[in-house]
Design an enzyme around this catalytic site. Structure first.
Site, PDB file in Angstrom:
ATOM      1  N   TYR A 229      37.323 -13.097  -0.584  1.00  0.00           N
ATOM      2  CA  TYR A 229      36.837 -14.273  -1.311  1.00  0.00           C
ATOM      3  C   TYR A 229      37.976 -15.255  -1.621  1.00  0.00           C
ATOM      4  O   TYR A 229      37.733 -16.409  -1.928  1.00  0.00           O
ATOM      5  CB  TYR A 229      36.150 -13.862  -2.620  1.00  0.00           C
ATOM      6  CG  TYR A 229      34.861 -13.081  -2.437  1.00  0.00           C
ATOM      7  CD1 TYR A 229      34.230 -13.005  -1.202  1.00  0.00           C
ATOM      8  CD2 TYR A 229      34.282 -12.417  -3.505  1.00  0.00           C
ATOM      9  CE1 TYR A 229      33.055 -12.283  -1.039  1.00  0.00           C
ATOM     10  CE2 TYR A 229      33.107 -11.692  -3.352  1.00  0.00           C
ATOM     11  CZ  TYR A 229      32.507 -11.625  -2.117  1.00  0.00           C
ATOM     12  OH  TYR A 229      31.346 -10.911  -1.962  1.00  0.00           O
TER      13      TYR A 229
ATOM     14  N   LYS B  24      36.408   0.506   4.747  1.00  0.00           N
ATOM     15  CA  LYS B  24      35.954   0.492   6.141  1.00  0.00           C
ATOM     16  C   LYS B  24      37.199   0.710   6.997  1.00  0.00           C
ATOM     17  O   LYS B  24      37.554  -0.115   7.851  1.00  0.00           O
ATOM     18  CB  LYS B  24      35.250  -0.851   6.426  1.00  0.00           C
ATOM     19  CG  LYS B  24      34.499  -0.906   7.745  1.00  0.00           C
ATOM     20  CD  LYS B  24      33.217  -0.117   7.758  1.00  0.00           C
ATOM     21  CE  LYS B  24      32.576  -0.217   9.144  1.00  0.00           C
ATOM     22  NZ  LYS B  24      31.474   0.738   9.329  1.00  0.00           N
TER      23      LYS B  24
ATOM     24  N   ASP C 131      29.427   1.685   4.774  1.00  0.00           N
ATOM     25  CA  ASP C 131      28.044   1.776   5.265  1.00  0.00           C
ATOM     26  C   ASP C 131      27.406   3.088   4.802  1.00  0.00           C
ATOM     27  O   ASP C 131      26.251   3.117   4.368  1.00  0.00           O
ATOM     28  CB  ASP C 131      27.965   1.612   6.795  1.00  0.00           C
ATOM     29  CG  ASP C 131      29.087   2.331   7.532  1.00  0.00           C
ATOM     30  OD1 ASP C 131      29.985   2.893   6.873  1.00  0.00           O
ATOM     31  OD2 ASP C 131      29.071   2.342   8.774  1.00  0.00           O
TER      32      ASP C 131
ATOM     33  N   ASP D  76      30.968  -6.176  -4.763  1.00  0.00           N
ATOM     34  CA  ASP D  76      29.972  -7.206  -5.059  1.00  0.00           C
ATOM     35  C   ASP D  76      28.589  -6.751  -4.579  1.00  0.00           C
ATOM     36  O   ASP D  76      27.591  -6.816  -5.310  1.00  0.00           O
ATOM     37  CB  ASP D  76      30.403  -8.492  -4.333  1.00  0.00           C
ATOM     38  CG  ASP D  76      29.572  -9.706  -4.725  1.00  0.00           C
ATOM     39  OD1 ASP D  76      28.688  -9.567  -5.592  1.00  0.00           O
ATOM     40  OD2 ASP D  76      29.800 -10.788  -4.160  1.00  0.00           O
TER      41      ASP D  76
ATOM     42  N   ASP E 218      25.228  -4.597  -6.929  1.00  0.00           N
ATOM     43  CA  ASP E 218      23.847  -5.082  -6.997  1.00  0.00           C
ATOM     44  C   ASP E 218      22.876  -4.019  -6.503  1.00  0.00           C
ATOM     45  O   ASP E 218      21.792  -3.835  -7.062  1.00  0.00           O
ATOM     46  CB  ASP E 218      23.672  -6.363  -6.165  1.00  0.00           C
ATOM     47  CG  ASP E 218      23.908  -7.614  -7.010  1.00  0.00           C
ATOM     48  OD1 ASP E 218      24.765  -7.543  -7.906  1.00  0.00           O
ATOM     49  OD2 ASP E 218      23.234  -8.636  -6.775  1.00  0.00           O
TER      50      ASP E 218
END
Ligand SMILES: NC(=O)c1ccc[n+]([C@@H]2O[C@H](COP(=O)([O-])OP(=O)(O)OC[C@H]3O[C@@H](n4cnc5c(N)ncnc54)[C@H](O)[C@@H]3O)[C@@H](O)[C@H]2O)c1
Length: 222
Positions: A4, A55, A87, A111, A115
């Protein structure tokens, strides 16, 4: 940090003359060490288990992440460290969320996973959060926003906000016993069957925001 904020970022043109957009996932060893230490400290105050999500099978930034988190683990021999690809973590959170105690991950994975995790509790009205750095002060708030669609109707679930106060006591002020009292009062209120609309199901007692707060206070005093 991470993708980001990483540079270079922007728009460009590739060698075929096509428009492109690009970002950079970048962490320094010092940044990862700092995040990892905070995570190990948090895990210590929880169930003593830390899962680092990355990852590392494809991303260099994740390879460094895993290397540094593994190195920092030697400072926290009392915390059990594991690693998981993001994943798989997304799947495991749905399959068996109870296997996790504390998760540490980069900005973008966190992030998305936070959620996803919020839905496991049934409502965002149930989830407190803490934004903590290396040294305080932290920021403690429910993960939800101001819920303008139900404002002034005595419908909001106050539990996320109440549990944020428990996080403040635990992670901000180090008063774990007081935090535990609040958490136990919330659990007792739910065990007593009280539910705001967002978590209501048949057979439970539908209450408003004010009453829910009063029931938590009652449980706290009992
Ligand atoms: N952490 C934050 O500061 C934060 C987070 C999200 C949104 N916001 C802000 O809040 C405002 C509204 O945003 P939004 O509508 O996208 O998100 P929201 O979280 O306020 O609401 C999303 C949905 O969840 C419901 N909801 C939220 N909290 C609830 C609670 N305690 N009990 C029952 N239901 C609840 C709302 O009624 C709404 O249907 C915006 O200004 C946004 O920027 C702030």
């Amino acid at each position: 940090r991470g993708i980001y904020f990483g540079k270079p970022r922007g728009f460009g043109t590739n060698d075929k003359g096509e428009e492109t957009g690009f970002n950079t996932e970048i962490y320094s060893a010092a940044e990862i060490d700092r995040i990892a230490r905070v995570a190990f400290e948090v895990a210590r105050k929880r169930g003593g288990k830390l899962c680092s999500v990355d990852k590392a099978n494809v991303l260099e930034a994740s390879m460094l992440w895993r290397k540094r988190v593994t190195a920092i683990a030697s400072e926290f021999p009392d915390v059990e460290l594991s690693h998981m690809y993001v994943d798989n973590a997304a799947m495991q959170l749905v399959r068996n969320p109870k296997q996790f105690d504390t998760i540490v991950t980069n900005n973008i994975f966190g992030d998305i996973l936070s959620d996803e995790a919020s839905m496991i509790t049934g409502s965002i009205g149930m989830l407190p959060s803490a934004s903590v750095g290396e040294s305080g002060p932290g920021l403690f708030e429910p993960i939800h926003g101001s819920a303008p669609d139900i404002a002034g109707q005595d419908k909001a679930n106050p539990l996320a906000t109440i549990l944020s106060a428990a996080m403040l006591l635990k992670y901000g002020l180090g008063v774990e016993s007081a935090a535990k009292r609040i958490e136990a009062a919330v659990t007792e209120t739910l065990d007593n069957g009280f539910r705001t609309g967002d978590i209501y199901s048949p057979g439970t007692t539908l209450v408003g925001c004010k009453r829910m707060g009063e029931e938590v206070l009652k449980a706290l005093e009992s």
